[in-house]
Write an enzyme that holds these catalytic residues in place. Structure first.
Site, PDB file in Angstrom:
ATOM      1  N   HIS A 153       0.817  -1.221   0.000  1.00  0.00           N
ATOM      2  CA  HIS A 153       0.000   0.000   0.000  1.00  0.00           C
ATOM      3  C   HIS A 153       0.845   1.263   0.000  1.00  0.00           C
ATOM      4  O   HIS A 153       0.334   2.347  -0.255  1.00  0.00           O
ATOM      5  CB  HIS A 153      -0.931  -0.010   1.217  1.00  0.00           C
ATOM      6  CG  HIS A 153      -2.011  -1.031   1.092  1.00  0.00           C
ATOM      7  ND1 HIS A 153      -3.316  -0.717   0.801  1.00  0.00           N
ATOM      8  CD2 HIS A 153      -1.966  -2.391   1.176  1.00  0.00           C
ATOM      9  CE1 HIS A 153      -4.036  -1.819   0.723  1.00  0.00           C
ATOM     10  NE2 HIS A 153      -3.241  -2.854   0.952  1.00  0.00           N
ATOM     11  N   ASP A 361       3.259   9.359  -0.535  1.00  0.00           N
ATOM     12  CA  ASP A 361       2.082   8.586  -0.144  1.00  0.00           C
ATOM     13  C   ASP A 361       1.854   7.523  -1.207  1.00  0.00           C
ATOM     14  O   ASP A 361       1.960   7.831  -2.402  1.00  0.00           O
ATOM     15  CB  ASP A 361       0.861   9.511  -0.072  1.00  0.00           C
ATOM     16  CG  ASP A 361      -0.050   9.178   1.094  1.00  0.00           C
ATOM     17  OD1 ASP A 361      -0.126   7.994   1.450  1.00  0.00           O
ATOM     18  OD2 ASP A 361      -0.685  10.103   1.643  1.00  0.00           O
TER      19      ASP A 361
HETATM   20  P1  ADQ Z   1      -3.033   5.776   5.080  1.00  0.00           P
HETATM   21  O1  ADQ Z   1      -1.636   6.267   5.240  1.00  0.00           O
HETATM   22  O2  ADQ Z   1      -3.782   5.514   6.312  1.00  0.00           O
HETATM   23  O3  ADQ Z   1      -3.082   4.459   4.165  1.00  0.00           O
HETATM   24  P2  ADQ Z   1      -5.065   7.266   3.372  1.00  0.00           P
HETATM   25  O4  ADQ Z   1      -5.151   6.493   2.121  1.00  0.00           O
HETATM   26  O5  ADQ Z   1      -5.107   8.736   3.105  1.00  0.00           O
HETATM   27  O6  ADQ Z   1      -3.730   6.950   4.174  1.00  0.00           O
HETATM   28  O7  ADQ Z   1      -6.274   7.065   4.428  1.00  0.00           O
HETATM   29  C1  ADQ Z   1      -6.912   5.930   4.742  1.00  0.00           C
HETATM   30  C2  ADQ Z   1      -8.336   6.160   5.334  1.00  0.00           C
HETATM   31  O8  ADQ Z   1      -8.332   6.661   6.679  1.00  0.00           O
HETATM   32  C3  ADQ Z   1      -9.232   7.091   4.524  1.00  0.00           C
HETATM   33  O9  ADQ Z   1     -10.404   6.369   4.272  1.00  0.00           O
HETATM   34  C4  ADQ Z   1      -9.511   8.281   5.446  1.00  0.00           C
HETATM   35  O10 ADQ Z   1     -10.828   8.780   5.339  1.00  0.00           O
HETATM   36  C5  ADQ Z   1      -9.285   7.715   6.830  1.00  0.00           C
HETATM   37  N1  ADQ Z   1      -8.718   8.768   7.684  1.00  0.00           N
HETATM   38  C6  ADQ Z   1      -7.528   9.369   7.517  1.00  0.00           C
HETATM   39  N2  ADQ Z   1      -7.343  10.307   8.480  1.00  0.00           N
HETATM   40  C7  ADQ Z   1      -8.436  10.287   9.256  1.00  0.00           C
HETATM   41  C8  ADQ Z   1      -8.841  11.057  10.393  1.00  0.00           C
HETATM   42  N3  ADQ Z   1      -8.061  12.000  10.880  1.00  0.00           N
HETATM   43  N4  ADQ Z   1     -10.033  10.764  10.954  1.00  0.00           N
HETATM   44  C9  ADQ Z   1     -10.820   9.823  10.429  1.00  0.00           C
HETATM   45  N5  ADQ Z   1     -10.511   9.085   9.342  1.00  0.00           N
HETATM   46  C10 ADQ Z   1      -9.327   9.319   8.760  1.00  0.00           C
HETATM   47  C11 ADQ Z   1      -2.144   3.622   3.474  1.00  0.00           C
HETATM   48  C12 ADQ Z   1      -1.155   4.346   2.548  1.00  0.00           C
HETATM   49  C13 ADQ Z   1      -1.920   5.207   1.536  1.00  0.00           C
HETATM   50  C14 ADQ Z   1      -2.923   4.346   0.773  1.00  0.00           C
HETATM   51  C15 ADQ Z   1      -3.769   3.512   1.729  1.00  0.00           C
HETATM   52  C16 ADQ Z   1      -4.628   2.512   0.969  1.00  0.00           C
HETATM   53  O11 ADQ Z   1      -0.246   5.155   3.296  1.00  0.00           O
HETATM   54  O12 ADQ Z   1      -1.024   5.830   0.631  1.00  0.00           O
HETATM   55  O13 ADQ Z   1      -3.771   5.178   0.005  1.00  0.00           O
HETATM   56  O14 ADQ Z   1      -2.954   2.781   2.633  1.00  0.00           O
HETATM   57  O15 ADQ Z   1      -3.835   1.747   0.123  1.00  0.00           O
END
Ligand code: ADQ
Length: 454
Positions: A153, A361
Site C-alpha cells: 500500500h 504517499d
Molecule cells: P493511510 O496512510 O492511512 O493508508 P489514506 O489512504 O489517506 O492513508 O487514508 C486511509 C483512510 O483513513 C481514509 O479512508 C480516510 O478517510 C481515513 N482517515 C484518515 N485520516 C483520518 C482522520 N483523521 N479521521 C478519520 N478518518 C481518517 C495507506 C497508505 C496510503 C494508501 C492507503 C490505501 O499510506 O497511501 O492510500 O494505505 O492503500
C-alpha cells in the site's frame, strides 16, 4: 480467497480498525472468503493457533494474538521504525536493529504457521502491506503451493534507498516467493523491479515478469480506490447531519480549507501549516475570510518520531494563530482525535479546498474521498501533492510540490478564487476518474492476475 493483513476489521463491521484497506476490501470479502490477521490483542505469548469466527455474512475472521515483546519489536521497531520511513524516502528517520528485524520475521512466521491449517489447496492467498513482506516466503517454507499475492500500500524506493536497510536483499527475495506482487503506481513497480536486479541479480522482462528459484513472479500496477458513488451519496446525506451543521454554523460565510490525515510525518503536516501561514501573509484578502481545519488522527504514538511530530505541530499551530488571530477569528483549527466517516463526508462536502500535501504517499484515499464528496453544482478544489500516488491519476487537481510553502499557498489562493465554471470542469473530470478506479476494480484486477497462471 484468504485476505491477510496486520489489522482485521471486526466481524460485526463496526470500528474500521484496518482503515482504507477495510473499506476497499469490504466489497470483495464475500461469503466463503476468510480474513486473517492480528486480533489487536497483545498477549503473554504469540498464538500458535488462530481463533476463528464465522460472521453473519458468511466471511470467516481468523486472528492471532501477538506477544507484547514481539509486538514492540515487530510493529514499532522494524515495521514502523525502519520500513515505513525507508519506503517513504526518509532514511534519516530509519532505525534498524537486528532483534527488531528478527522479531519481524518471527511474527511473519507465526502468521504463516497459524494460517497453514486453515488453508485449502485451491485457496488464493492475498497478503497486504509492509508489515507482512516475508510471510509469503514463510508459507512456501511450510510447503504451501497455493497462489500467493502481495500488495504493497505504500511506495517503493530505488535500490540506492533500499540498500540502506541491511536486510534489503532478504526482503526482495522473500517477496519473490509470491506469484503476484502489486504496487500502487507504475513508478513504484519500476522501483521494485530495479531492486530485483540489484538484490537478486535477476533481469525482469519489460512486462514485469521474472523467474526466481524456479517460480514465475508477475509485478503489476493496481491503484487502490474507493466506492465513489456510495461515498458521494453518504456525503450528500451527511451535509445535513448534526456535525456538518455545527461546522457550517461555526464558519458562517467563511471559506473552509480542510486537511484529513493520520498524524504521520509522511503527510507533510508541518510544511502544510507553513503554507497556510504563507497564504495569510501573502494574500491578506483571505484573512478573516477563510478557516483551515486540520483533522490529524493520532497514530503510532509509541514511536518517538511521532511524538516529536505532535510537538512540532502544536508549536506551528500556536505560531500561526498567535500571529494572525483576531478576537473573533482563529484561522487554524487542529484536532488529533479521529472523526467518524459520516461526519468526515459532510466536512469534505463543505470544504472549498481539500488540502492533500503528503511528502510521499502510496495512493492517498483522502484525495479520492474529497472528490467523491463534492456537490457537482458547486464543487471545491483539490490541492494535491505530486508525491501522492493519487497524483498520477488526478491530474485535474492543482498539483503542487509540498516542499514549497509558497507554491502551496499560491495553489490554495488559486482554488479559493477559481471561477465556478473552472471548478465544475475540473471536478467533472476528477469525479469520472474516481468512479472508474474503484475499490472493486482494484480487487478484481489484482485477483484476475492472481488466478492467471503464467
Ligand atoms: P493511510 O496512510 O492511512 O493508508 P489514506 O489512504 O489517506 O492513508 O487514508 C486511509 C483512510 O483513513 C481514509 O479512508 C480516510 O478517510 C481515513 N482517515 C484518515 N485520516 C483520518 C482522520 N483523521 N479521521 C478519520 N478518518 C481518517 C495507506 C497508505 C496510503 C494508501 C492507503 C490505501 O499510506 O497511501 O492510500 O494505505 O492503500
Amino acid at each position: 480467497m484468504v485476505i491477510v493483513s496486520n489489522r482485521v476489521p471486526s466481524p460485526s463491521g463496526q470500528g474500521a480498525t484496518a482503515g482504507g484497506l477495510a473499506v476497499a476490501l469490504a466489497d470483495v470479502s464475500t461469503k466463503g472468503s476468510m480474513w486473517f490477521g492480528w486480533s489487536g490483542r497483545r498477549a503473554e505469548e504469540t498464538s500458535e493457533e488462530a481463533s476463528v469466527v464465522l460472521s453473519e455474512s458468511g466471511v470467516t475472521y481468523a486472528t492471532i494474538d501477538i506477544a507484547e515483546r514481539d509486538y514492540q519489536r515487530f510493529y514499532n521497531g522494524f515495521a514502523n521504525g525502519a520500513l515505513w520511513p525507508l519506503l517513504h524516502y526518509r532514511t534519516g528517520l530509519l532505525r534498524f536493529n537486528r532483534p527488531d528485524y528478527e522479531a519481524y520475521r518471527a511474527v511473519n512466521r507465526a502468521f504463516a504457521r497459524a494460517l497453514l491449517p486453515l488453508l485449502r489447496p485451491d485457496d488464493l492467498v492475498w497478503i497486504h502491506d509492509y508489515q507482512l513482506m516475508t510471510m509469503g516466503e514463510e508459507l512456501r517454507a511450510l510447503g504451501v503451493e497455493n497462489r500467493i499475492g502481495f500488495f504493497l500500500h505504500v511506495p517503493f524506493v530505488p535500490p540506492s534507498f533500499l540498500q540502506v536497510l541491511p536486510s534489503a536483499d532478504e526482503l526482495v527475495a522473500a517477496l519473490s516467493a509470491c506469484d503476484v506482487i502489486g504496487l500502487q503506481t507504475s513508478t513504484d513497480a519500476d522501483m521494485f523491479l530495479k531492486n530485483v536486479t540489484e538484490s537478486l541479480g535477476v533481469h525482469p522482462q519489460p512486462s514485469g515478469h521474472y523467474a526466481y528459484h524456479g517460480r514465475a513472479v508477475a509485478v503489476i500496477t493496481t491503484p487502490i480506490g474507493i466506492d465513489a458513488v456510495k461515498f458521494s451519496k453518504l456525503a450528500e446525506r451527511a451535509e445535513l447531519a448534526p456535525e456538518a451543521a455545527r461546522l457550517h454554523e461555526s464558519l458562517g460565510n467563511r471559506k473552509l480549507v480542510l486537511g484529513v490525515d493520520r498524524l504521520d510525518y509522511s503527510k507533510g503536516l508541518p510544511l502544510r501549516f507553513d503554507a497556510f501561514g504563507r497564504l495569510l501573509y501573502a494574500y491578506p484578502q483571505h484573512r478573516r475570510a477563510v478557516n483551515y481545519l486540520q483533522i490529524a488522527a493520532r497514530s503510532r504514538q509509541e514511536v518517538g518520531s511521532y511524538q516529536s511530530l505532535r510537538r512540532e505541530l502544536d508549536r506551528r499551530a500556536g505560531d500561526i494563530n498567535g500571529e494572525f488571530s483576531d478576537f473573533d477569528w482563529v484561522p487554524l483549527r487542529y484536532m488529533t482525535h479521529p472523526v467518524n466517516r459520516n461526519a468526515l463526508a459532510g466536512f469534505y462536502r463543505r470544504a472549498n479546498i481539500g488540502l492533500v500535501t503528503p511528502l510521499r504517499d502510496g495512493m492517498n484515499l483522502v484525495a479520492k474521498e474529497y472528490i467523491a464528496a463534492q456537490d457537482p453544482e458547486d464543487p471545491g478544489v483539490l490541492v494535491l501533492s505530486r508525491f501522492a500516488g493519487a497524483a498520477d491519476e488526478l491530474t485535474e487537481a492543482l498539483i503542487v510540490n509540498p516542499i514549497d510553502a509558497d507554491e502551496v499557498a499560491a495553489a490554495i489562493h488559486q482554488g479559493l478564487v477559481m471561477s465556478l465554471e473552472e471548478r465544475r470542469a475540473r471536478h467533472d473530470a476528477l469525479f469520472q476518474k474516481v468512479c472508474h478506479t474503484t475499490a472493486r476494480l482494484f480487487c478484481e484486477t489484482f485477483l484476475a492476475h492472481l488466478r492467471t497462471r503464467p
